[in-house]
Motif scaffolding. Structure first.
Motif, PDB file in Angstrom:
ATOM      1  N   ASP A   1     -18.642  70.643  30.542  1.00  0.00           N
ATOM      2  CA  ASP A   1     -17.857  70.359  29.388  1.00  0.00           C
ATOM      3  C   ASP A   1     -18.561  69.907  28.056  1.00  0.00           C
ATOM      4  O   ASP A   1     -18.028  69.442  27.054  1.00  0.00           O
ATOM      5  CB  ASP A   1     -17.066  69.159  29.710  1.00  0.00           C
ATOM      6  CG  ASP A   1     -17.324  67.873  29.974  1.00  0.00           C
ATOM      7  OD1 ASP A   1     -18.911  67.590  30.222  1.00  0.00           O
ATOM      8  OD2 ASP A   1     -16.821  66.807  30.363  1.00  0.00           O
TER       9      ASP A   1
ATOM     10  N   ASP B   1     -20.161  68.578  40.864  1.00  0.00           N
ATOM     11  CA  ASP B   1     -19.625  67.848  39.707  1.00  0.00           C
ATOM     12  C   ASP B   1     -20.279  66.590  39.743  1.00  0.00           C
ATOM     13  O   ASP B   1     -19.926  65.518  39.119  1.00  0.00           O
ATOM     14  CB  ASP B   1     -18.146  67.621  39.567  1.00  0.00           C
ATOM     15  CG  ASP B   1     -17.935  66.859  40.990  1.00  0.00           C
ATOM     16  OD1 ASP B   1     -18.665  66.776  41.916  1.00  0.00           O
ATOM     17  OD2 ASP B   1     -16.568  67.075  41.184  1.00  0.00           O
TER      18      ASP B   1
ATOM     19  N   PHE C   1      -9.685  67.411  30.058  1.00  0.00           N
ATOM     20  CA  PHE C   1     -10.643  66.164  29.754  1.00  0.00           C
ATOM     21  C   PHE C   1     -10.189  65.608  28.521  1.00  0.00           C
ATOM     22  O   PHE C   1      -9.139  66.244  27.824  1.00  0.00           O
ATOM     23  CB  PHE C   1     -12.064  66.629  29.433  1.00  0.00           C
ATOM     24  CG  PHE C   1     -12.081  67.904  28.537  1.00  0.00           C
ATOM     25  CD1 PHE C   1     -12.228  67.311  27.405  1.00  0.00           C
ATOM     26  CD2 PHE C   1     -12.272  68.948  28.771  1.00  0.00           C
ATOM     27  CE1 PHE C   1     -12.330  68.549  26.375  1.00  0.00           C
ATOM     28  CE2 PHE C   1     -12.324  69.973  27.968  1.00  0.00           C
ATOM     29  CZ  PHE C   1     -12.382  69.852  26.780  1.00  0.00           C
TER      30      PHE C   1
ATOM     31  N   GLN D   1     -15.897  64.810  35.654  1.00  0.00           N
ATOM     32  CA  GLN D   1     -14.779  65.757  35.945  1.00  0.00           C
ATOM     33  C   GLN D   1     -15.350  67.155  35.390  1.00  0.00           C
ATOM     34  O   GLN D   1     -14.450  67.663  34.722  1.00  0.00           O
ATOM     35  CB  GLN D   1     -13.436  65.499  35.534  1.00  0.00           C
ATOM     36  CG  GLN D   1     -13.018  64.090  35.908  1.00  0.00           C
ATOM     37  CD  GLN D   1     -11.882  64.188  36.627  1.00  0.00           C
ATOM     38  OE1 GLN D   1     -11.026  65.065  36.579  1.00  0.00           O
ATOM     39  NE2 GLN D   1     -12.065  63.857  38.013  1.00  0.00           N
TER      40      GLN D   1
ATOM     41  N   MET E   1     -10.195  71.302  36.395  1.00  0.00           N
ATOM     42  CA  MET E   1     -11.292  70.997  35.461  1.00  0.00           C
ATOM     43  C   MET E   1     -11.159  71.197  34.100  1.00  0.00           C
ATOM     44  O   MET E   1     -12.141  70.637  33.258  1.00  0.00           O
ATOM     45  CB  MET E   1     -12.260  72.528  35.782  1.00  0.00           C
ATOM     46  CG  MET E   1     -12.846  72.147  37.423  1.00  0.00           C
ATOM     47  SD  MET E   1     -14.470  71.546  37.670  1.00  0.00           S
ATOM     48  CE  MET E   1     -15.523  72.680  36.361  1.00  0.00           C
TER      49      MET E   1
END
Lengths: 343, 348
Positions: free
Chosen positions: A293, A247, A4, A272, A1
């Motif tokens: 995120d 997600d 990115f 993600q 996780m």
């Protein structure tokens, strides 16, 4: 996780990031509401930041202190925000920035939950006790068997759903009738009625929703989430219930009389990262989704088409709100980095 | 996403039977000049004088997780309170949860194993049990809660030692050790204990499961020539070795396993999981440092009832004996079954 790539969005995705007006709240935000043309960013503690939605970006942020401590719960009807705090106070804030103290817990217990009815009634809870104040101001109280996890007014009549351990109590504060008890083992937290008053859905402590069809109290198990569902939003007209916790945005169909019974949910806008907040557009079949995120996407329910509102690489998105007309989207991340998008 | 444990707020759980001195210890922690701010979660809210800014009343609401496991209970109120407290992050450095005298510490600990949001923000530091030197021996006979609290403890503050004679003190310590030889034990009067002995212990930190040796009493401190002549009707028996009395509590025991032969991970893991699944109600705490064959890393685990967490910790050092050690503390542990099962996991 954790992996990115900032800026790594597919080149094909439409973006409106350049149309976002940044707003520096500078403190953690937990909820946003529009009060007329002002966006109210509710802080985790003490104050609410009011921002003129139509300003040029240089407009001042006015900060109003509402609580002496943490702000634990909020609800709004578009005219005011009612908030409960760990100072034992229940207070209302209007668009002008005026604060009204509605109630104060005698033992200074935390005000854990609050709900607003469109006719002006307000419900709140402290520990095991639920309170309702109708339009005429008289308070009614009801002690639950365990701590209240969530509150919601039914769209019709004065009926309050009180979520607690092992089920939901449907309370009719103005009637002598016994409350109705919908039983399901586990800890029930936030609770919502469908806009057509036919279904009741709770987000549980475990990563699942539980629902009842109110006509016959039939159970609906809505599970499979990797994380707890903290955000639920009904689409315009109540055809879908959009939720966080996975997600992708999980979209449960509620258009038929059986609701989501026997149906698979749609999964929109997979990334993600975990969806942290969802907010459906008030008029169109579009929703905004915030992720762990920092990404924010606008998603069309029909085909899942996405528009990028905010790039990833920051703190998790904490709050999203549309104005009543659906022309403005406000957002804030957990660290207080916020913005306004005019459509 | 994963935040290192140092960013998480440490939570100390303070247990102890009624009247043992929990509130005294709590007030001592709060009033000492340590420059730290504590959020305190108490029961019996408002009935005890505690001078602290952030004090929250809890309801000790325990609920079962919907996973079919009857001992997977969590403190729902604690989930809610910790969630609310996180809105005031930065206003306090640590959290102390005081339980009622009759509370079982397991649901509190399990809350930290199963709740994702709690895990993200907070970490269980240690279970500290305050025990009354004068009355604990009696309570161990008639109050199962008291026995649970001793068995579960990482740190035991044996309080009111000024109210008992030396032989009485040795007696009660021996009874504590009969149940839990692993907790750090501190003898106090009016809970006078160094704060570093009760706070920031890291007892649930996998990286600090180095020390699972029994915390033996310092020899010579109490030279005990007392002979125990009373015959306990609850089948406890005491005997003396070199001046120190040893008790075996018939109900609650600890079990230590050790081998210097490597374990077969493909046998050990299923065995451990089956063991806690079938005997988890009896097993209060478990911990272990493991050496697997064909694995250069130390593996560490800990558990509360049926919940386990484990991870590779670090490389075995050169010259460090590759020895596996496990401890279980629990009620009516099926010792021979556990020993036999463990033996069968040794790589042949």
């Amino acid at each position: 996780m954790s992996a990115f790539e900032p800026g790594g969005e597919p080149a094909s995705i439409a973006s409106v990031t350049d149309r976002v007006r940044p707003v520096a709240i500078g403190a953690p935000v937990t909820a946003i509401y529009f009060l007329g043309e002002r966006a109210a960013f509710v802080g985790a503690e003490e104050s609410v930041a009011l921002v003129d939605a139509q300003g040029d970006g240089q407009g001042a942020i006015s900060r109003v202190t509402v609580h002496d401590g943490g702000i634990l719960c909020t609800a709004s009807d578009g005219a005011r925000i009612v908030m409960g705090g760990d100072d034992g106070k229940l207070a209302a804030l209007d668009a002008k920035g005026e604060v009204t103290l509605l109630a104060q817990d005698a033992k200074r217990r935390w005000i854990d939950n609050v709900a607003l009815h469109h006719d002006g009634a307000v419900a709140w809870s402290a520990g095991k006790t639920a309170f309702v104040r109708g339009g005429r101001g008289e308070d009614k109280t009801f002690d639950m068997p365990s701590t209240v996890g969530g509150l919601a007014f039914a769209p019709k009549g004065l009926r309050v759903a009180v979520a607690h351990y092992n089920g939901v109590t449907l309370w009719f504060p103005n009637m002598a009738a016994n409350p109705e008890f919908l039983e399901w083992a586990g800890s029930h937290l936030s609770v919502v009625f469908s806009p057509d008053n036919k279904f009741l859905v709770t987000a549980m402590h475990e990563p699942a929703l539980h629902g009842w069809r109110l006509a016959d109290n039939r159970h609906m198990r809505m599970s499979g989430y990797p994380g707890r569902v903290r955000s639920m939003s009904w689409s315009a007209g109540g055809k879908f219930l959009a939720t966080s916790g996975a997600d992708a945005v999980i979209l449960w169909p509620f258009a038929s009389k059986d609701g989501p019974m026997g149906k698979e949910p749609a999964m929109l806008a997979p990334l993600q990262a975990r969806v942290s907040v969802v907010a459906c557009h008030p008029k169109q079949d579009v929703l905004a989704a915030g992720y762990s995120d920092g990404t924010i996407l606008m998603v069309r329910l029909e085909d899942g088409a996405e528009i990028l509102v905010r790039r990833n690489g920051t703190a998790a998105v904490a709050a999203l709100a549309w104005n009543a007309k659906g022309t403005l989207l406000a957002f804030a991340a957990e660290d207080g980095d916020a913005g306004l998008l005019t459509l | 996403m994963a935040e290192s444990s140092s960013q998480k707020i440490p939570v100390t759980v303070l247990t102890g039977y009624l009247g043992a001195g929990k509130t005294t210890l709590l007030n001592r922690i709060l009033s000492e000049n340590h420059g730290k701010k504590y959020a305190v979660i108490v029961n019996e809210f408002g009935e005890i004088g505690i001078d602290n800014d952030l004090i929250i009343g809890a309801d000790e609401e325990v609920f079962e997780m919907n996973n079919g496991c009857v001992c997977c209970t969590v403190r729902g109120d604690l989930v809610r309170i910790l969630d609310g407290l996180m809105k005031r992050k930065g206003k306090f450095d640590a959290i102390i949860v005081e339980t009622t005298g009759l509370a079982d510490p397991a649901p509190v600990a399990q809350t930290f194993f199963v709740d994702e949001d709690v895990q993200k923000n907070a970490r269980l530091d240690a279970v500290v049990t305050v025990a009354d030197a004068k009355w604990l021996s009696d309570r161990l006979k008639d109050a199962p809660e008291a026995k649970n609290q001793i068995a579960f403890a990482d740190v035991i503050v044996l309080n009111k030692t000024d109210l008992v004679s030396k032989p009485e003190l040795a007696e009660v310590e021996a009874r504590i050790r009969g149940i839990n030889p692993y907790a750090k034990l501190h003898r106090t009067e009016r809970c006078k204990v160094a704060l570093s002995d009760v706070l920031e212990r890291g007892a649930f930190d996998l990286d600090r499961i180095l020390d699972i040796e029994p915390d033996f009493l310092e020899p010579g401190d109490d030279h005990d020539h007392d002979h125990d002549h009373d015959h306990h009707h609850d089948h406890e028996h005491g005997h003396s070795h070199g001046g120190l009395k040893h008790y075996h509590d018939e109900e609650m025991q600890s079990l230590a396993l050790r081998t210097d032969k490597p374990l077969d991970a493909t046998k050990f893991m299923p065995w451990l999981q089956n063991l806690v699944a079938s005997e988890g109600q009896k097993i209060l705490r478990s911990k272990g440092i493991l050496a697997f064959s064909d694995d250069d890393d130390r593996y560490v685990f800990q558990g509360v009832h049926m919940m386990l967490e484990g991870d590779h910790q670090r490389k075995w050092k050169d010259g460090e004996p590759r020895e596996s050690r496990l401890i279980f503390i629990g009620r009516e542990l099926p010792e021979q079954t556990i020993r036999d099962g463990f033996e069968s996991c040794i790589t042949s």
